[in-house]
Design an enzyme around this catalytic site. Structure first.
Site, mmCIF file in Angstrom:
data_model
loop_
_atom_site.group_PDB
_atom_site.id
_atom_site.type_symbol
_atom_site.label_atom_id
_atom_site.label_comp_id
_atom_site.label_asym_id
_atom_site.label_seq_id
_atom_site.Cartn_x
_atom_site.Cartn_y
_atom_site.Cartn_z
ATOM 1 N N ALA A 250 25.765 15.952 -35.074
ATOM 2 C CA ALA A 250 25.802 17.028 -34.061
ATOM 3 C C ALA A 250 27.182 17.277 -33.467
ATOM 4 O O ALA A 250 27.315 18.096 -32.561
ATOM 5 C CB ALA A 250 24.805 16.780 -32.928
ATOM 6 N N ALA A 251 28.220 16.625 -33.985
ATOM 7 C CA ALA A 251 29.562 16.874 -33.451
ATOM 8 C C ALA A 251 29.967 18.333 -33.658
ATOM 9 O O ALA A 251 30.464 18.992 -32.735
ATOM 10 C CB ALA A 251 30.571 15.944 -34.110
ATOM 11 N N GLY A 252 29.755 18.846 -34.870
ATOM 12 C CA GLY A 252 30.098 20.236 -35.149
ATOM 13 C C GLY A 252 29.240 21.215 -34.366
ATOM 14 O O GLY A 252 29.724 22.256 -33.904
#
Length: 309
Positions: A250-252
């Site tokens: 979920a970083a992007g």
């Protein structure tokens, strides 16, 4: 307050913690297992909402426990779920995440109801789209539906943001002409342009190629290094914040949701919005799981590294 509508996927993630990826035929013991909300669209919506954007969602869940769990989670985040419908023909999407000891992941996805979002759902959601400053979409839902949504958004003056993930080689050229801002990572950028991203020169070349395909602005994210942005008149590189990574899931998505919460509708503040998004992303990778790790505005601003864009 920025108004953001997300057309996207809703999944429930099962996170399997392992020391490393198994070799063919090998059996490995897991060190942990967690279940959490996910899906690129849902992650982006929660990131936008937690960064104080007024957020609405267009999507679909199944008539199952996972669907109820995700509707409750999105509503709890303050997201307008009026345009999330329930299907009786497929289960809510699921993702199975293999997370190694270095914080890197490999992901297997069962699209489920995400693949049932139709053009008719866009027709029903026209008022929700028209009320937004930004419409965001990615590639975990049908491209024909995204194309219809972007056509309508452009007709009513809504700024469109495309996250071309997971990467696809076959893409209707019209979609890029309807895209105001495209946000690929280096792999997705190479898939779209054929240009391998290794340094700022190649980022410039890839971004230029995307501009030539019709988009108005480009941000190429390059993980722990940061993000490169380019328009027809300016470009720059914004370094990432240095942190110890636990889980990159979920970083992007956090980057895109947080970015949208700070952007000017005409994209005139890309530099400061990218820095804000980098900060949000750096907080996400320091925790386990997708949606549980996405930071709130107070956390992003807490140490004074940045201010709101």
């Amino acid at each position: 307050m920025t108004r953001v509508t997300i057309l996207g996927s809703i999944n429930v993630d099962t996170i399997l913690q392992i020391p490393r990826l198994p070799k063919p035929g090998e059996t490995l013991a897991m060190s942990g297992k967690q279940v959490a909300g996910g899906g690129k669209g849902a992650n982006q919506a929660i990131a936008a909402a937690r960064a104080n954007a007024q957020t609405a969602f267009i999507g679909k869940v199944g008539a199952d426990a996972n669907g109820k769990m995700m509707l409750d989670a999105l509503q709890a985040a303050g997201i307008d779920i009026t345009q999330i419908t329930t299907s009786n023909y497929a289960d809510t999407g699921e993702a199975f995440i293999l997370l190694d000891d270095n914080g890197q992941n490999s992901i297997l996805v069962d699209g489920g109801t995400n693949q049932e979002i139709k053009i008719g759902d866009i027709d029903t959601a026209q008022a929700t789209i028209a009320a937004a400053d930004f419409l965001i979409a990615e590639f975990e839902t049908p491209l024909t539906t995204t194309l219809a949504a972007f056509r309508y958004a452009k007709s009513v003056g809504v700024t469109t943001i495309l996250n071309p993930a997971p990467a696809k080689t076959e893409l209707d050229p019209e979609l890029l002409t309807l895209t105001d801002l495209i946000v690929p990572n280096e792999t997705e950028s190479e898939t779209l342009t054929g240009i391998k991203v290794t340094d700022e020169t190649s980022m410039n070349a890839a971004a230029t190629a995307l501009l030539q395909q019709g988009v108005s602005a480009v941000i190429i994210t390059v993980g722990a290094k940061g993000a490169y942005y380019q328009t027809k008149t300016e470009h720059g590189f914004v370094k990432a914040f240095k942190v110890d990574t636990i889980d990159t899931t979920a970083a992007g998505d956090t980057f895109i949701g947080a970015l949208s919460s700070q952007l000017n509708k005409d994209l005139s503040n890309l530099d400061t919005a990218v820095r804000f998004a980098n900060k949000a992303s750096s907080l996400t990778v320091q925790k386990l799981g997708a949606q549980p790790s996405i930071p709130h505005l107070s956390e992003i601003l807490a140490d004074g590294d940045i201010q709101k864009a």
